[in-house]
Design a protein around this motif. Structure first.
Motif, PDB file in Angstrom:
ATOM      1  N   THR A   1       0.811  -1.218   0.000  1.00  0.00           N
ATOM      2  CA  THR A   1       0.000   0.000   0.000  1.00  0.00           C
ATOM      3  C   THR A   1       0.848   1.273   0.000  1.00  0.00           C
ATOM      4  O   THR A   1       0.303   2.365  -0.016  1.00  0.00           O
ATOM      5  N   THR A   2       2.169   1.114   0.009  1.00  0.00           N
ATOM      6  CA  THR A   2       3.088   2.249  -0.079  1.00  0.00           C
ATOM      7  C   THR A   2       4.290   1.838  -0.908  1.00  0.00           C
ATOM      8  O   THR A   2       4.541   0.634  -1.119  1.00  0.00           O
ATOM      9  N   ALA A   3       5.058   2.811  -1.363  1.00  0.00           N
ATOM     10  CA  ALA A   3       6.280   2.506  -2.104  1.00  0.00           C
ATOM     11  C   ALA A   3       7.269   1.759  -1.222  1.00  0.00           C
ATOM     12  O   ALA A   3       7.985   0.853  -1.686  1.00  0.00           O
TER      13      ALA A   3
ATOM     14  N   PRO B   1      -8.369  -2.109   9.227  1.00  0.00           N
ATOM     15  CA  PRO B   1      -9.027  -1.188   8.298  1.00  0.00           C
ATOM     16  C   PRO B   1      -9.500  -1.890   7.028  1.00  0.00           C
ATOM     17  O   PRO B   1      -8.718  -2.577   6.356  1.00  0.00           O
ATOM     18  N   ALA B   2     -10.776  -1.729   6.722  1.00  0.00           N
ATOM     19  CA  ALA B   2     -11.363  -2.310   5.526  1.00  0.00           C
ATOM     20  C   ALA B   2     -12.459  -1.389   5.032  1.00  0.00           C
ATOM     21  O   ALA B   2     -13.194  -0.810   5.830  1.00  0.00           O
ATOM     22  N   ARG B   3     -12.583  -1.248   3.717  1.00  0.00           N
ATOM     23  CA  ARG B   3     -13.568  -0.332   3.149  1.00  0.00           C
ATOM     24  C   ARG B   3     -14.887  -1.055   2.912  1.00  0.00           C
ATOM     25  O   ARG B   3     -14.929  -2.097   2.253  1.00  0.00           O
ATOM     26  N   ALA B   4     -15.956  -0.464   3.435  1.00  0.00           N
ATOM     27  CA  ALA B   4     -17.289  -1.043   3.314  1.00  0.00           C
ATOM     28  C   ALA B   4     -18.314   0.055   3.094  1.00  0.00           C
ATOM     29  O   ALA B   4     -18.072   1.235   3.395  1.00  0.00           O
ATOM     30  N   LEU B   5     -19.485  -0.330   2.575  1.00  0.00           N
ATOM     31  CA  LEU B   5     -20.600   0.595   2.507  1.00  0.00           C
ATOM     32  C   LEU B   5     -21.003   0.980   3.921  1.00  0.00           C
ATOM     33  O   LEU B   5     -21.021   0.136   4.829  1.00  0.00           O
TER      34      LEU B   5
ATOM     35  N   THR C   1      -2.174   5.695  11.442  1.00  0.00           N
ATOM     36  CA  THR C   1      -2.187   6.009  10.007  1.00  0.00           C
ATOM     37  C   THR C   1      -3.537   5.722   9.363  1.00  0.00           C
ATOM     38  O   THR C   1      -3.667   5.827   8.141  1.00  0.00           O
ATOM     39  N   ASP C   2      -4.546   5.367  10.144  1.00  0.00           N
ATOM     40  CA  ASP C   2      -5.870   5.084   9.582  1.00  0.00           C
ATOM     41  C   ASP C   2      -6.365   6.262   8.737  1.00  0.00           C
ATOM     42  O   ASP C   2      -6.326   7.413   9.171  1.00  0.00           O
ATOM     43  N   GLY C   3      -6.818   5.942   7.534  1.00  0.00           N
ATOM     44  CA  GLY C   3      -7.370   6.963   6.658  1.00  0.00           C
ATOM     45  C   GLY C   3      -6.353   7.758   5.876  1.00  0.00           C
ATOM     46  O   GLY C   3      -6.717   8.665   5.121  1.00  0.00           O
ATOM     47  N   SER C   4      -5.071   7.432   6.028  1.00  0.00           N
ATOM     48  CA  SER C   4      -4.027   8.220   5.359  1.00  0.00           C
ATOM     49  C   SER C   4      -3.458   7.501   4.142  1.00  0.00           C
ATOM     50  O   SER C   4      -2.368   7.822   3.680  1.00  0.00           O
TER      51      SER C   4
ATOM     52  N   LEU D   1     -13.547   3.516   5.415  1.00  0.00           N
ATOM     53  CA  LEU D   1     -12.620   2.565   6.023  1.00  0.00           C
ATOM     54  C   LEU D   1     -13.016   2.386   7.483  1.00  0.00           C
ATOM     55  O   LEU D   1     -13.204   3.363   8.208  1.00  0.00           O
ATOM     56  N   THR D   2     -13.120   1.136   7.915  1.00  0.00           N
ATOM     57  CA  THR D   2     -13.606   0.872   9.267  1.00  0.00           C
ATOM     58  C   THR D   2     -12.913  -0.343   9.864  1.00  0.00           C
ATOM     59  O   THR D   2     -12.471  -1.240   9.146  1.00  0.00           O
TER      60      THR D   2
END
Length: 357
Positions: free
Chosen positions: A153-155, A274-278, A189-192, A266-267
């Motif tokens: 998720t990063t370089a 952290p995982a992206r959901a509706l 770092t959540d959300g960054s 993200l929750t």
């Protein structure tokens, strides 16, 4: 595409491995037969369950495919915080007339047993999520002819993937649905997370191995964009959730385009990572209080999610979705690959025509 990948699949389209029953053999077979790369998700399955799905998939297609593994996670959870969260979820258990799960149900996801199966019965590709496997693991898979993909998720994470000897890095942007494949779970770092196009460009300048771009991709034009940015292929997850062959719950499929669910977030509410959901009721009510505790929270909430599905209540489900979810199309998976390939060709033609003026 890189020659490493073109030998496996002619179209630069990878079906993301989605754990929890979405990435069934029928879906993976349909994608592979259409010229993409289908994937099975071994996460949350037993080693034998994984093996049985591989056998089933081999009976459905002769084309290459992949299997995804979750890396074992370090024990960093605060047990007191998990207990507090369990107390907060007591009302959910009462509402759905079920018990909370045991947060200590296991944390390695049967990793060693699954790896042993994949070494004894090699598959074309094995991918890894939540970290970088040991160099000896990658070397052992190479010895049996298996290519290795690892999410970053990063370089900086991408460089670690290359140092470990992996063949391909999956650059996962913050737009992606489901779990972020961060190598370390750092709540600060959540959300960054980094957006996909920026991430692909950064990773392209950081590593020499091929890149598969993942995160919110729903159209062939977006595939053209990530290829132009330096990726060799695109990985799509949410786009395949609504495919006819997908194993996703009907409520999940319907929710992706239901106007009731207007955005994603993200929750940690459902799994502790952290995982992206509706955004639904469960996420709104419990997301702000969920601790950084994976897989403890996953085990804790599993019976709640199962009960919500049985009750037909989408407000209690983990409705994993990328940011492009409203663009989902209900098509057979093979037809969806064909449509994406046509859209990609059209986008490339338009770009060429623009450059010729």
């Amino acid at each position: 595409m890189s020659s490493v990948l073109t030998d496996l699949f002619p179209h630069p389209i990878v079906q993301a491995p989605m754990a929890g029953g979405v990435s069934v053999p029928q879906l993976a077979a349909a994608v592979s037969d259409a010229g993409g790369l289908g994937f099975l998700a071994a996460g949350y399955k037993t080693a034998d369950g994984m093996y049985q799905e591989i056998k089933q998939l081999r009976g459905l297609t002769s084309r290459p495919f992949g299997v995804n593994l979750f890396l074992p996670q370090p024990e960093t959870a605060d047990r007191a915080a998990v207990d507090v969260y369990a107390h907060q979820l007591a009302g959910e258990a009462s509402w759905y007339e079920t018990e909370l799960g045991d947060p200590e149900s296991g944390r390695d996801d049967g990793y060693d047993a699954k790896l042993a199966v994949l070494l004894d019965n090699p598959v074309p590709v094995v991918s890894f999520h939540f970290g970088v496997p040991a160099r000896e693991v990658i070397d052992s898979l190479h010895r049996v002819g298996t290519l290795t993909f690892v999410t970053a998720t990063t370089a900086e994470e991408a460089r670690a993937v290359e140092r470990a000897g992996a063949d391909v890095v999956i650059a996962q942007g913050v737009e992606a649905g489901g779990h972020q494949g961060t190598h370390r779970d750092v709540p600060e770092t959540d959300g960054s997370g980094v957006g996909l196009l920026s991430l692909v460009a950064q990773v392209r300048e950081s590593v020499g191995i091929p890149i598969v771009a993942a995160g919110g991709i729903m159209r062939g034009g977006q595939i053209a964009a990530v290829l132009a940015a330096g990726a060799s292929a695109a990985q799509l997850g949410t786009a395949f959730v609504t495919a006819h062959e997908s194993g996703a719950h009907a409520l999940h499929k319907q929710a992706l385009t239901n106007p009731l669910f207007v955005r994603t977030e993200l929750t940690r509410a459902f799994t502790g990572r952290p995982a992206r959901a509706l955004v639904n009721r469960f996420l709104r009510e419990h997301g702000p209080y969920a601790p950084a505790a994976y897989p403890e929270v996953h085990h804790l909430t599993a019976p709640l999610r199962k009960a919500a599905a049985k009750a037909g209540d989408a407000q209690g489900l983990a409705l994993w979705a990328g940011q492009g979810h409203r663009m989902a199309r209900e098509l057979p998976a093979g037809q969806l690959v064909e449509v994406l390939v046509a859209e990609l060709a059209a986008a490339r033609t338009a770009l060429s025509a623009g450059g010729a003026r």
